[in-house]
Scaffold this motif. Structure first.
Motif, short mmCIF file in Angstrom:
data_model
loop_
_atom_site.label_atom_id
_atom_site.label_comp_id
_atom_site.label_asym_id
_atom_site.label_seq_id
_atom_site.Cartn_x
_atom_site.Cartn_y
_atom_site.Cartn_z
N GLY A 187 0.78 -1.23 0.00
CA GLY A 187 0.00 0.00 0.00
C GLY A 187 0.81 1.28 0.00
O GLY A 187 0.25 2.38 0.12
N GLY A 188 2.12 1.19 -0.13
CA GLY A 188 2.95 2.39 -0.18
C GLY A 188 2.66 3.23 -1.42
O GLY A 188 2.47 2.67 -2.50
N GLU A 189 2.64 4.56 -1.26
CA GLU A 189 2.33 5.44 -2.39
C GLU A 189 3.48 6.38 -2.76
O GLU A 189 3.69 6.66 -3.93
CB GLU A 189 1.08 6.29 -2.08
N TRP A 190 4.19 6.88 -1.75
CA TRP A 190 5.24 7.87 -2.01
C TRP A 190 6.58 7.40 -1.45
O TRP A 190 6.65 6.87 -0.34
CB TRP A 190 4.90 9.21 -1.35
N VAL A 191 7.63 7.61 -2.23
CA VAL A 191 9.00 7.53 -1.74
C VAL A 191 9.51 8.96 -1.64
O VAL A 191 9.49 9.70 -2.64
CB VAL A 191 9.90 6.71 -2.69
#
Length: 277
Positions: free
Chosen positions: A72-76
């Motif tokens: 579910g990660g969206e941004w680095v």
């Protein structure tokens, strides 16, 4: 479904600025060294350097990014304790993050965008570096709290040690905005996107990357809280896409520099006027 989350990297400990409210200047990274990592800080730092040099760190990062994206990660986000462009591995982080399907954000002072560690990745070419940033970063934030040299240098503690810092930021911003305008004329789209081609620049097509949003990101300070109309005009003149105002409310900041209630009210009034520009 899992809630979306960000993955944030702080490549190093000290940015070179001397902002009085910032603990990364006053403590010079000691707050990181005092945390419990399960091993001495210096030992971990040495292991990370060895992994970088061998290429193993990037390989591990690639696997972790795939897992985090699936979770579910969206941004680095590459920012943090030290100026991230001081560490050439920031390029690897941005590349691998984008390849895994993340949106990417780089937060920088803008002073050292063309430092040798970054340029080394592009055979010393500033043009290739800026093209990379514009096509591999969705949100390029440049921390700039003032629209003039004197106030900027005084707030950053650079009047004596680096009196050219403000001019360096201005030059880098102007080159970035000019190059972005040129790429738009070539057919690139001026919006955020999560896809990227295999090469730094490819002929425009439906899968081609859209270009980074370039932001000036001032902190609300006691010395600028009533000047956001002026900063908004400054952003417009530079050709950046937006001004992203950040509040000085964080557990690591020295809250002696936090605004009073009256100052906060005046800051909000200034921001509302700036929004109308």
């Amino acid at each position: 479904n899992p809630l979306p989350f960000d993955v944030e990297f702080h490549p190093s400990l000290y940015c070179g600025l001397k902002c009085a409210y910032c603990p990364n200047f006053t403590a010079r990274g000691s707050k990181y060294k005092e945390q419990d990592y399960g091993a001495p800080f210096e030992e971990i730092a040495r292991e990370v350097r060895e992994l970088k040099n061998s290429g193993e760190l990037r390989a591990r990062l690639r696997g972790h990014f795939r897992e985090l994206r699936a979770a579910g990660g969206e941004w680095v986000i590459v920012s943090g304790g030290m100026e991230p462009v001081e560490d050439g591995f920031s390029i690897d982080i941005l590349e691998e993050g984008r390849a895994a399907g993340f949106n990417t954000r780089l937060v920088t002072t803008g002073i050292k965008l063309t430092n040798p560690l970054f340029l080394k990745k592009f055979n010393g070419s500033k043009e290739r570096l800026f093209d990379f940033l514009l096509t591999h970063v969705d949100d390029l934030q440049i921390s700039l709290d003032f629209d003039n040299r004197n106030e900027y240098l005084r707030a950053k503690g650079l009047t004596i040690t680096n009196p050219q810092a403000f001019d360096m930021v201005m030059e880098n911003v102007r080159v970035l905005t000019a190059r972005k305008a040129e790429l738009i004329r070539m057919g690139y789209e001026a919006a955020d996107n999560t896809k990227i081609g295999k090469n730094i620049l490819e002929p425009p097509d439906s899968n081609n990357p859209r270009l980074a949003t370039i932001s000036l990101a001032p902190l609300v300070l006691k010395s600028n809280y009533d000047k956001f109309e002026r900063l908004a005009d400054f952003c417009f003149q530079l050709g950046v896409d937006r001004m992203k105002v950040r509040r000085l409310k964080h557990e690591t900041y020295d809250l002696r520099y936090e605004l009073t209630d009256d100052e906060e009210r005046l800051a909000l009034e200034s921001l509302r006027r700036a929004e109308k520009k």
